[in-house]
Write an enzyme that holds these catalytic residues in place. Structure first.
Site, PDB file in Angstrom:
ATOM      1  N   GLU A 112      -9.587   3.698 -10.836  1.00  0.00           N
ATOM      2  CA  GLU A 112      -9.006   2.397 -11.159  1.00  0.00           C
ATOM      3  C   GLU A 112      -9.981   1.583 -12.010  1.00  0.00           C
ATOM      4  O   GLU A 112     -11.201   1.628 -11.793  1.00  0.00           O
ATOM      5  CB  GLU A 112      -8.692   1.647  -9.864  1.00  0.00           C
TER       6      GLU A 112
ATOM      7  N   LYS B 251       0.920  -0.829 -10.455  1.00  0.00           N
ATOM      8  CA  LYS B 251       0.548  -0.979  -9.047  1.00  0.00           C
ATOM      9  C   LYS B 251       1.539  -1.867  -8.303  1.00  0.00           C
ATOM     10  O   LYS B 251       1.797  -3.009  -8.695  1.00  0.00           O
ATOM     11  CB  LYS B 251      -0.858  -1.566  -8.964  1.00  0.00           C
TER      12      LYS B 251
ATOM     13  N   CYS C 216      -5.114   2.463  -5.426  1.00  0.00           N
ATOM     14  CA  CYS C 216      -5.965   1.765  -4.457  1.00  0.00           C
ATOM     15  C   CYS C 216      -5.213   1.292  -3.211  1.00  0.00           C
ATOM     16  O   CYS C 216      -4.913   2.076  -2.332  1.00  0.00           O
ATOM     17  CB  CYS C 216      -6.671   0.610  -5.167  1.00  0.00           C
TER      18      CYS C 216
END
Length: 272
Positions: A45, A117, A157
């Site tokens: 990321e 995301k 994440c």
């Protein structure tokens, strides 16, 4: 590798606030992965920019159709004849906010997919506070892509804490899930490996996790511990700290064997 298999690499970085330096480092690590025979490499990321101020992030974020970072990834894929999961990069989005987006390029340099995301990191830990939603607009849709003999699900994440996303990927026929991350040191020490192994085990898939590590320009510490996990939950490769590349060979035979001897995905009684 032969058909029904793929050699993959996960890249761990300590990216900073200098985008050009980060891209140079990523280029060297991608070359290292390709030289070791990787057919696909996964970056972490924010690989191109980490620890910069919000104003710097806004200044460097570009539209998807005119992104320096996406052009870099396309060129790298062509140069190394290797598919690349491009960690994540910040792109301009709507609502005066940015997109935290994970692009995927095939070995011919074509962008095959891009995932925004979904779950944004808004938490107040002991001594640390993060409010990603103040600057980033949340994605709305899961995203998967077929590369070689496998279908890959994409995640970033904080997504790892939401098992329904990964069950969606299992239901969609994914064999592999990628987790690109900049996990905090505090939460990483407590939860990182447990969450990764759980997602691999419960969905009987390979899991490729590429992470940031160390101290960054704004003083933030990330956990590292990039790893490749098989569908049985075994850690096939691990980079605890330091910048580097880890490798593993994925096989359809291993997937089929585990799903045959313990067919838990077929035994589900509660589903949406």
């Amino acid at each position: 590798m032969s058909s029904a298999g793929m050699r993959v690499a996960c890249i761990q970085m300590n990216s900073g606030a200098d985008r050009e330096a980060n891209l140079e480092q990523a280029s060297l690590l991608l070359q290292q992965a390709a030289s070791a025979g990787a057919e696909l490499a996964v970056l972490p990321e924010n690989f191109s920019l980490m620890g910069a101020s919000l104003s710097d992030k806004r200044l460097l974020a570009e539209p998807q159709e005119n992104s320096t970072v996406l052009a870099f990834l396309s060129e790298q894929a062509i140069t190394h004849r290797m598919a690349i999961v491009g960690g994540s990069t910040l792109l301009t989005g709507g609502q005066d906010k940015l997109r935290n987006a994970c692009p995927v390029f095939s070995a011919d340099g074509r962008m095959r997919a891009i995932y925004d995301k979904i779950h944004l990191f808004d938490v107040d830990l002991d001594g640390e506070s993060y409010h990603e939603s103040e600057s980033v607009v949340a994605g709305e849709h899961p995203c998967s892509v077929a590369l070689g003999d496998f279908r890959f699900g994409l995640s970033i994440c904080y997504d790892i804490r939401f098992p329904e996303l990964y069950r969606h990927y299992a239901d969609s026929g994914c064999d592999v899930v990628c987790v690109v991350a900049a996990f905090t040191e505090q939460t990483g020490h407590a939860h990182w490996q447990t969450l990764l192994r759980a997602r691999a085990i419960e969905n009987q898939c390979y899991l490729l996790a590429s992470a940031q590590w160390g101290v960054h320009a704004d003083g933030r510490r990330t956990w590292g511990h990039s790893m490749i996990i098989d569908p049985w939950g075994e850690v096939m490769a691990l980079q605890e700290e330091s910048t580097g590349v880890i490798m593993a060979d994925l096989t359809s035979a291993r997937l089929a064997h585990i799903r045959k001897i313990l067919p838990s995905l077929q035994h589900r009684q509660i589903s949406r």
